[in-house]
Design a protein around this motif. Structure first.
Motif, mmCIF file in Angstrom:
data_model
loop_
_atom_site.group_PDB
_atom_site.id
_atom_site.type_symbol
_atom_site.label_atom_id
_atom_site.label_comp_id
_atom_site.label_asym_id
_atom_site.label_seq_id
_atom_site.Cartn_x
_atom_site.Cartn_y
_atom_site.Cartn_z
ATOM 1 N N PRO A 58 42.376 -19.607 17.323
ATOM 2 C CA PRO A 58 42.323 -20.572 18.417
ATOM 3 C C PRO A 58 42.108 -21.995 17.949
ATOM 4 O O PRO A 58 42.638 -22.924 18.536
ATOM 5 N N SER A 59 41.347 -22.213 16.877
ATOM 6 C CA SER A 59 41.065 -23.563 16.413
ATOM 7 C C SER A 59 42.286 -24.239 15.833
ATOM 8 O O SER A 59 42.297 -25.423 15.611
ATOM 9 N N SER A 60 43.360 -23.477 15.580
ATOM 10 C CA SER A 60 44.565 -24.025 14.979
ATOM 11 C C SER A 60 45.691 -24.185 15.981
ATOM 12 O O SER A 60 46.808 -24.506 15.607
ATOM 13 N N THR A 61 45.426 -23.985 17.254
ATOM 14 C CA THR A 61 46.483 -23.982 18.255
ATOM 15 C C THR A 61 47.243 -25.298 18.284
ATOM 16 O O THR A 61 48.471 -25.325 18.266
ATOM 17 N N ASP A 62 46.512 -26.432 18.358
ATOM 18 C CA ASP A 62 47.169 -27.725 18.467
ATOM 19 C C ASP A 62 48.012 -28.038 17.249
ATOM 20 O O ASP A 62 49.037 -28.693 17.343
ATOM 21 N N VAL A 165 38.573 -10.244 12.505
ATOM 22 C CA VAL A 165 37.873 -11.438 12.994
ATOM 23 C C VAL A 165 37.330 -11.116 14.381
ATOM 24 O O VAL A 165 38.076 -11.173 15.374
ATOM 25 N N PRO A 166 36.051 -10.731 14.489
ATOM 26 C CA PRO A 166 35.483 -10.384 15.795
ATOM 27 C C PRO A 166 35.714 -11.495 16.816
ATOM 28 O O PRO A 166 35.594 -12.677 16.512
ATOM 29 N N GLY A 167 36.083 -11.110 18.022
ATOM 30 C CA GLY A 167 36.361 -12.098 19.056
ATOM 31 C C GLY A 167 37.754 -12.672 18.976
ATOM 32 O O GLY A 167 38.130 -13.514 19.801
ATOM 33 N N ASN A 216 44.596 -7.503 19.673
ATOM 34 C CA ASN A 216 43.797 -8.579 20.251
ATOM 35 C C ASN A 216 42.415 -8.073 20.655
ATOM 36 O O ASN A 216 42.292 -7.092 21.392
ATOM 37 N N TYR A 217 41.381 -8.756 20.160
ATOM 38 C CA TYR A 217 40.014 -8.415 20.528
ATOM 39 C C TYR A 217 39.597 -9.042 21.859
ATOM 40 O O TYR A 217 38.555 -8.690 22.407
ATOM 41 N N ARG A 218 40.385 -9.968 22.345
ATOM 42 C CA ARG A 218 40.085 -10.622 23.619
ATOM 43 C C ARG A 218 41.409 -11.089 24.224
ATOM 44 O O ARG A 218 42.481 -10.883 23.645
#
Length: 283
Positions: A58-62, A165-167, A216-218
């Motif tokens: 998620p931190s790499s989306t942009d 990677v949990p979450g 997918n964990y979430r």
């Protein structure tokens, strides 16, 4: 092969170094030349670093929005002759009428089916467990077909769950023994969102899917925009097993080393890793 994160960071840094020439300049300046060089270097990097497969965090989306933008299709050519347009319309109409009512029932290979994963959870206990996924060919037919073929070949048997990677995701799909590189398959349109428990092919870019998968964990909805197309889902309480995968190694295992050495590398460096013992298609 370097990790997906380092690849994304590399592209992000290169992108920030490029400077846009001012609009008022009548001809190319020295700064404009530097811009062209930077853009060319980024294009080369994207072309060369192909085999790495990943689901972007998620931190790499942009950072990946530019890559997603390259997936636009070419516009259709407009007809300049009105007679040609009318002719094509009549031909399409005729073909539609000819096929009306001739639709065949769904083929057996298009029907959903189950696959059971038997696993060794790893860690200190190395407890055996199992979970079932339901494959939905209608969600992503090319991905479902590739997955079924690899399961039938025993590709995933004894393979390590090398990225947990949990979450976020649990990723696997590099074989226990080194194998020749698989040809890539084309992408499927994203018809189902990356919800918790969905099974998806990892990728290094458009049309690069081979064997690596992640669960997918979430609800990772942002992956929908990046073209990750789910083709199966974990059933029942199977996510309790998936969430029990050993996560102590995080993203440390090197995909390149696994590809070259398989479990020889994993057993030596990561002995507590969760492994798939067998994947079986249910009758």
């Amino acid at each position: 092969q370097d990790s997906a994160r380092s690849h994304s960071d590399h592209l992000a840094r290169r992108g920030k170094s490029a400077m846009v020439p001012q609009a008022c300049r009548p001809r190319w300046s020295r700064r404009g030349t530097q811009l062209l060089a930077s853009v060319a270097a980024i294009a080369v990097a994207i072309t060369v670093i192909g085999p790495i497969s990943f689901a972007t965090s998620p931190s790499s989306t942009d950072r990946n929005s530019a890559a997603a933008a390259t997936r636009s299709a070419a516009e259709a050519t407009k007809a300049t002759n009105s007679g040609a347009v009318l002719g094509r319309r009549l031909a399409v109409t005729g073909a539609s009428l000819a096929t009306l009512g001739s639709a065949s029932p769904a083929k057996a290979e298009d029907q959903p089916y189950d696959i059971v994963f038997e696993v060794n959870l790893g860690g200190e206990s190395k407890k055996p467990a199992s979970f079932t996924v339901k494959v939905h060919p209608e969600w992503a037919p090319l991905g479902a077909e590739q997955f079924k073929k690899l399961v039938q070949q025993g590709w995933y048997d004894d393979a390590g769950i090398f990225r947990v990677v949990p979450g976020f995701v649990a990723q696997f799909g590099l074989p226990a023994k080194a194998q020749p590189r698989l040809p890539s398959i084309k992408d499927d349109p994203v018809k189902v969102s990356n919800k918790k428990g969905t099974l998806v092919f990892a990728t290094s870019g458009p049309n690069t899917r081979t064997s690596q998968l992640f669960i997918n964990y979430r609800d990772n909805v942002f992956l929908d925009r990046q073209g990750f197309s789910p083709f199966a889902e974990v059933l029942g309480d199977g996510m309790k097993v998936v969430e029990a995968f050993y996560s102590g190694y995080g993203e440390k295992p090197n995909q390149g080393a696994i590809t070259m050495q398989g479990n020889t590398y994993l057993d030596d460096k990561f002995p507590l890793m969760t492994k798939i013992t067998k994947a079986t298609i249910q009758p």
